[in-house]
Scaffold this motif. Structure first.
Motif, PDB file in Angstrom:
ATOM      1  N   PHE A 250       0.825  -1.219   0.000  1.00 56.68           N
ATOM      2  CA  PHE A 250       0.000   0.000   0.000  1.00 56.68           C
ATOM      3  C   PHE A 250       0.853   1.261   0.000  1.00 56.68           C
TER       4      PHE A 250
ATOM      5  N   LEU B 196      -5.193  -2.821  -4.204  1.00 54.08           N
ATOM      6  CA  LEU B 196      -6.462  -2.715  -3.463  1.00 54.08           C
ATOM      7  C   LEU B 196      -7.461  -3.781  -3.908  1.00 54.08           C
TER       8      LEU B 196
ATOM      9  N   TYR C  78      -6.618  -6.386  -1.621  1.00 58.49           N
ATOM     10  CA  TYR C  78      -7.187  -6.046  -0.309  1.00 58.49           C
ATOM     11  C   TYR C  78      -8.651  -6.496  -0.262  1.00 58.49           C
TER      12      TYR C  78
ATOM     13  N   VAL D 126     -13.347  -3.052   0.862  1.00 53.25           N
ATOM     14  CA  VAL D 126     -12.329  -2.019   1.092  1.00 53.25           C
ATOM     15  C   VAL D 126     -13.017  -0.745   1.576  1.00 53.25           C
TER      16      VAL D 126
END
Ligand SMILES: N[C@@H](CCC(=O)N[C@@H](CS)C(=O)NCC(=O)O)C(=O)O
Length: 228
Positions: free
Chosen positions: A112, A149, A152, A198
């Motif tokens: 990230f 992401l 994620y 997310v």
């Protein structure tokens, strides 16, 4: 023996400083960790370099002994250890939980932060120092962040937080750059609902009262600086 207190030599405007502050607040350590705002010129002085050879902030100092520690994530983990909060930072003796915690910390730092901080650097810090934004680098890092992401989303569709069902420091570590990269329009992926888990995770984190208070302190500091 008296309870140790600490000075955080830093600046509320710095992302790494706010990473430490939000972790300290969530560990219930705000009254023992006092922010001392320094000018950014201080960090290149011989005195600062003695404690932080890279010439960066923040630096934590134990008030009584002068013992120092740098690196925001290390400082946050140290503060969590002092606080005894084993939810935000599991003990190594709880080996599997600890392993998942370290995995989550590693994801934040390597997957990230690399892209989120690079976008902020290109769009905010570089121009702020008189440099020129590299649009190609911005696009590349936006694409990288988007891919990360998406992963994620897979993790957060299976569990509430990055390390499992409990919020840990690893989640909190995202707040400064996640907030900044969103505010400057560097990404919409944390907030626009295309990655629903997310978005759920990010909303919960960024709505923390401790984080809102720190962001308000930053805004007040910047406003006061403008008037000087
Ligand atoms: N990895 C370090 C990075 C520290 C860092 O980059 N600090 C920034 C403020 S957020 C800084 O001091 N920048 C000024 C400079 O590098 O000259 C940490 O997490 O503490």
């Amino acid at each position: 023996m008296s309870t140790p207190t600490y000075s955080l030599n830093a600046n509320i405007a710095s992302t790494c400083t706010r990473r430490v502050l939000v972790c300290a607040a969530e560990c219930g350590m705000s009254d023992r960790v006092k922010l001392v705002n320094h000018a950014f010129t201080d960090i290149k002085t011989p005195r600062w370099l003695e404690a932080q050879p890279f010439g960066q902030m923040p630096v934590l100092v134990e008030d009584k002994t002068g013992w120092t520690l740098f690196e925001s994530r290390a400082i946050a983990k140290y503060i969590a250890a002092v606080s005894g909060n084993t939810q935000l930072m599991p003990l190594p003796t709880d080996a599997q939980t600890y392993g998942k915690f370290e995995q989550a910390c590693s994801i934040e730092n390597n997957d990230f932060d690399v892209s989120a901080s690079a976008i902020c650097n290109e769009l905010v810090f570089k121009p702020g120092k008189g440099g020129t934004t590299d649009p190609g680098r911005v696009i590349l890092e936006q694409e990288n962040l988007e891919k990360k992401l998406a992963s994620y989303e897979v993790i957060l569709s299976r569990q509430r937080y990055l390390a499992g069902e409990q919020m840990t420091l690893a989640d909190l570590f995202h707040l400064p750059y996640g907030t900044m990269v969103t505010e400057i329009g560097g990404t919409t992926s944390l907030t626009d609902g295309r990655l629903p888990n997310v978005t759920r995770w990010w909303k919960e984190l960024s709505d923390l009262a401790s984080w809102k208070a720190i962001q308000a302190e930053r805004a007040a500091y910047l406003e006061a600086q403008k008037k000087k």
